[in-house]
Motif scaffolding. Structure first.
Motif, PDB file in Angstrom:
ATOM      1  N   TYR A  26       0.841  -1.191   0.000  1.00 54.24           N
ATOM      2  CA  TYR A  26       0.000   0.000   0.000  1.00 54.24           C
ATOM      3  C   TYR A  26       0.879   1.245   0.000  1.00 54.24           C
ATOM      4  N   HIS A  27       0.273   2.367  -0.347  1.00 55.63           N
ATOM      5  CA  HIS A  27       0.985   3.643  -0.348  1.00 55.63           C
ATOM      6  C   HIS A  27       0.044   4.694   0.247  1.00 55.63           C
ATOM      7  N   THR A  28       0.570   5.508   1.140  1.00 55.21           N
ATOM      8  CA  THR A  28      -0.222   6.555   1.773  1.00 55.21           C
ATOM      9  C   THR A  28      -0.230   7.809   0.898  1.00 55.21           C
ATOM     10  N   MET A  29      -1.426   8.337   0.661  1.00 52.29           N
ATOM     11  CA  MET A  29      -1.589   9.512  -0.181  1.00 52.29           C
ATOM     12  C   MET A  29      -1.769  10.767   0.678  1.00 52.29           C
ATOM     13  N   PRO A  30      -1.389  11.948   0.136  1.00 54.75           N
ATOM     14  CA  PRO A  30      -1.508  13.191   0.918  1.00 54.75           C
ATOM     15  C   PRO A  30      -2.957  13.652   1.080  1.00 54.75           C
ATOM     16  N   VAL A  31      -3.804  13.313   0.126  1.00 51.43           N
ATOM     17  CA  VAL A  31      -5.228  13.674   0.190  1.00 51.43           C
ATOM     18  C   VAL A  31      -6.037  12.478  -0.318  1.00 51.43           C
ATOM     19  N   ALA A  32      -7.348  12.589  -0.248  1.00 51.75           N
ATOM     20  CA  ALA A  32      -8.221  11.492  -0.648  1.00 51.75           C
ATOM     21  C   ALA A  32      -8.156  11.242  -2.150  1.00 51.75           C
ATOM     22  N   CYS A  33      -8.252   9.974  -2.528  1.00 52.20           N
ATOM     23  CA  CYS A  33      -8.313   9.578  -3.935  1.00 52.20           C
ATOM     24  C   CYS A  33      -9.759   9.667  -4.409  1.00 52.20           C
ATOM     25  N   SER A  34      -9.968  10.207  -5.605  1.00 57.16           N
ATOM     26  CA  SER A  34     -11.324  10.391  -6.120  1.00 57.16           C
ATOM     27  C   SER A  34     -11.639   9.489  -7.316  1.00 57.16           C
ATOM     28  N   CYS A  35     -10.618   8.983  -8.007  1.00 58.02           N
ATOM     29  CA  CYS A  35     -10.836   8.078  -9.147  1.00 58.02           C
ATOM     30  C   CYS A  35      -9.526   7.352  -9.446  1.00 58.02           C
ATOM     31  N   MET A  36      -9.613   6.319 -10.292  1.00 55.78           N
ATOM     32  CA  MET A  36      -8.432   5.489 -10.530  1.00 55.78           C
ATOM     33  C   MET A  36      -8.591   4.708 -11.821  1.00 55.78           C
ATOM     34  N   SER A  37      -7.472   4.439 -12.489  1.00 50.45           N
ATOM     35  CA  SER A  37      -7.457   3.518 -13.623  1.00 50.45           C
ATOM     36  C   SER A  37      -6.182   2.692 -13.546  1.00 50.45           C
TER      37      SER A  37
ATOM     38  N   VAL B 261     -12.447  11.849 -13.336  1.00 50.54           N
ATOM     39  CA  VAL B 261     -12.157  10.660 -14.140  1.00 50.54           C
ATOM     40  C   VAL B 261     -10.715  10.752 -14.626  1.00 50.54           C
ATOM     41  N   VAL B 262     -10.004   9.624 -14.647  1.00 44.56           N
ATOM     42  CA  VAL B 262      -8.657   9.581 -15.215  1.00 44.56           C
ATOM     43  C   VAL B 262      -8.537   8.340 -16.091  1.00 44.56           C
ATOM     44  N   LEU B 263      -7.920   8.495 -17.267  1.00 45.65           N
ATOM     45  CA  LEU B 263      -7.695   7.393 -18.202  1.00 45.65           C
ATOM     46  C   LEU B 263      -6.262   7.455 -18.706  1.00 45.65           C
ATOM     47  N   PHE B 264      -5.602   6.296 -18.761  1.00 47.90           N
ATOM     48  CA  PHE B 264      -4.286   6.206 -19.387  1.00 47.90           C
ATOM     49  C   PHE B 264      -4.448   5.506 -20.734  1.00 47.90           C
ATOM     50  N   VAL B 265      -3.996   6.165 -21.808  1.00 43.49           N
ATOM     51  CA  VAL B 265      -4.106   5.625 -23.165  1.00 43.49           C
ATOM     52  C   VAL B 265      -2.722   5.182 -23.593  1.00 43.49           C
ATOM     53  N   LEU B 266      -2.472   3.882 -23.548  1.00 42.27           N
ATOM     54  CA  LEU B 266      -1.145   3.342 -23.823  1.00 42.27           C
ATOM     55  C   LEU B 266      -0.712   3.628 -25.251  1.00 42.27           C
ATOM     56  N   GLU B 267      -1.628   3.482 -26.209  1.00 41.79           N
ATOM     57  CA  GLU B 267      -1.278   3.660 -27.622  1.00 41.79           C
ATOM     58  C   GLU B 267      -0.780   5.071 -27.921  1.00 41.79           C
ATOM     59  N   MET B 268      -1.275   6.063 -27.193  1.00 39.43           N
ATOM     60  CA  MET B 268      -0.887   7.459 -27.421  1.00 39.43           C
ATOM     61  C   MET B 268       0.128   7.945 -26.388  1.00 39.43           C
ATOM     62  N   GLU B 269       0.302   7.173 -25.319  1.00 38.90           N
ATOM     63  CA  GLU B 269       1.095   7.621 -24.168  1.00 38.90           C
ATOM     64  C   GLU B 269       0.522   8.932 -23.626  1.00 38.90           C
TER      65      GLU B 269
ATOM     66  N   VAL C  37      -2.272  10.720 -20.760  1.00 41.56           N
ATOM     67  CA  VAL C  37      -3.078  10.621 -19.550  1.00 41.56           C
ATOM     68  C   VAL C  37      -4.206  11.637 -19.681  1.00 41.56           C
ATOM     69  N   LEU C  38      -5.434  11.152 -19.779  1.00 40.60           N
ATOM     70  CA  LEU C  38      -6.607  12.008 -19.909  1.00 40.60           C
ATOM     71  C   LEU C  38      -7.269  12.141 -18.549  1.00 40.60           C
ATOM     72  N   SER C  39      -7.767  13.330 -18.244  1.00 37.40           N
ATOM     73  CA  SER C  39      -8.437  13.517 -16.957  1.00 37.40           C
ATOM     74  C   SER C  39      -9.485  14.611 -17.058  1.00 37.40           C
ATOM     75  N   THR C  40     -10.478  14.519 -16.183  1.00 37.65           N
ATOM     76  CA  THR C  40     -11.512  15.547 -16.065  1.00 37.65           C
ATOM     77  C   THR C  40     -11.628  15.941 -14.607  1.00 37.65           C
ATOM     78  N   GLY C  41     -12.156  17.149 -14.363  1.00 41.02           N
ATOM     79  CA  GLY C  41     -12.195  17.629 -12.994  1.00 41.02           C
ATOM     80  C   GLY C  41     -13.418  18.435 -12.641  1.00 41.02           C
ATOM     81  N   GLN C  42     -13.532  18.723 -11.350  1.00 38.78           N
ATOM     82  CA  GLN C  42     -14.621  19.560 -10.854  1.00 38.78           C
ATOM     83  C   GLN C  42     -14.463  21.016 -11.280  1.00 38.78           C
ATOM     84  N   ASP C  43     -13.313  21.361 -11.829  1.00 39.71           N
ATOM     85  CA  ASP C  43     -13.090  22.724 -12.313  1.00 39.71           C
ATOM     86  C   ASP C  43     -13.640  22.921 -13.721  1.00 39.71           C
ATOM     87  N   LYS C  44     -14.484  21.981 -14.171  1.00 40.09           N
ATOM     88  CA  LYS C  44     -15.132  22.047 -15.483  1.00 40.09           C
ATOM     89  C   LYS C  44     -14.116  22.017 -16.620  1.00 40.09           C
ATOM     90  N   SER C  45     -13.100  21.196 -16.482  1.00 37.87           N
ATOM     91  CA  SER C  45     -12.089  21.121 -17.529  1.00 37.87           C
ATOM     92  C   SER C  45     -11.742  19.677 -17.849  1.00 37.87           C
TER      93      SER C  45
END
Length: 369
Positions: free
Chosen positions: A33-44, A88-96, A98-106
């Motif tokens: 396990y690994h301790t995080m500085p803040v809460a995790c909200s999503c994972m892939s 949401v976070v997605l890792f796309v291996l074919e493109m290398e 990292v896609l992500s979306t956030g509460q900041d509307k981005s």
């Protein structure tokens, strides 16, 4: 054979990412396990590279790489992706990428090799769903307004392809089938919509099988079945190997289109006929505006996605055959309110986690086959 479960846990003031391995005894035990500085909200997780991508509540995305025996977790990179929590976070291996979306509307995408941010797109609402098609480089972004936006991504920019909206609630889940080129969207309005992107005709089919918010969607392409999970605890297996019908547009009328009795806002006809105005309803099969007396019956219409009984006018009720009432979905009770799901098609296993803080692993091979 190693069976792996990765989860982000919150306990008092401690936030951790944990790996669980199935031992010879058949029980799952924590490996590392690994301790995080803040809460995790999503994972892939990408099994080929053993790369874990974690979205955090502070807007960063943290990456870890697992060792071959899954007993060591090495921090790889951190991306300053958003000003609010990552949704949401997605890792796309074919493109290398990292896609992500956030509460900041981005919506942002980074290069996983250099760590550099390649581009960003500002949405009109908090983003809550994300899928990506490698072949066309199209990103599907669902948000809290109920809208789905399609973006064409390049190495350092993106362009808006189109937007479409069919939900009355926020989009809570997206699932993309690159073979049939179909996008599924789930919503807090309890519905699922199947968008036929590949058909290029704007066709959309509704699926109504949950009594609460749809929390997860996944597609078993080898059997052409959709799996959906919801806050109601339901796991629904939908057969998509049937010819489905679009639900009709609801028609507008000032009087019942069956008996011609006025609706309650039609003061002129009420006065002329000396009749009390009636409440307006709609037949789910033909879309006509009808009164309660002319739509007193209920029926399932599975080919239109109505697995539960809905209001239909009397004439449509009489025209629906027993074959048309045959269900196209099976229903299963998970015994907990689901907040996340993940499907492993090679083994036919479904993982659900609930508000009861319990992770359940389901063998779906008897029903997804």
């Amino acid at each position: 054979m190693c069976v792996l479960v990765i989860c982000a846990l919150y306990c008092m003031t401690l936030w951790t990412i944990r790996v669980w391995l199935k031992r010879d005894s058949g029980q799952y035990w924590p490996s590392v396990y690994h301790t995080m500085p803040v809460a995790c909200s999503c994972m892939s997780f990408n099994p080929e590279t053993r790369r874990i991508s974690l979205g955090l509540e502070n807007g960063t995305v943290s990456e870890f790489v697992l060792s071959e025996d899954y007993n060591q977790m090495t921090p790889a990179r951190t991306y300053q992706a958003h000003q609010g929590g990552v949704t949401v976070v997605l890792f796309v291996l074919e493109m290398e990428w990292v896609l992500s979306t956030g509460q900041d509307k981005s919506f942002t995408w980074h290069c996983s090799e250099s760590g550099q941010q390649l581009g960003t797109y500002q949405t009109t609402a908090w983003v809550s769903g994300l899928q990506f098609d490698v072949e066309t480089r199209h990103a599907f972004v669902g948000d809290h307004s109920g809208q789905v936006t399609i973006l064409k991504l390049e190495q350092d920019n993106c362009s808006l392809v189109t937007t479409f909206k069919g939900h009355t609630g926020n989009v809570t889940a997206l699932c993309w089938d690159p073979v049939q080129r179909v996008l599924f969207s789930g919503s807090s309005d309890h519905s699922i919509i199947m968008w036929d992107i590949g058909g290029r005709k704007g066709t959309a089919f509704e699926l109504q099988g949950h009594n609460d918010k749809v929390q997860g969607l996944c597609y078993a392409s080898h059997t052409r079945q959709l799996i959906s999970c919801g806050s109601d605890g339901g796991i629904v297996i939908w057969s998509m190997d049937v010819t489905r019908q679009e639900t009709p547009e609801w028609l507008d009328s000032d009087s019942c289109q069956k008996c011609e009795q006025p609706f309650f806002w039609n003061f002129k006809q009420m006065w002329d006929s000396k009749k009390i105005g009636l409440r307006q309803h709609h037949c789910r099969k033909c879309g006509q505006a009808v009164c309660g007396k002319c739509s007193s019956k209920r029926s399932t219409i599975p080919l239109m996605g109505f697995e539960f009984e809905v209001r239909v006018c009397d004439s449509c009720h009489d025209s629906i055959t027993d074959e048309e009432r045959a269900p196209t979905a099976t229903f299963h009770d998970s015994k907990h309110s689901i907040i996340h799901m993940q499907y492993e098609p090679t083994r036919g296993w479904l993982l659900t986690s609930g508000t009861d803080k319990i992770i359940k692993l389901w063998d779906m091979t008897p029903v997804v086959s």
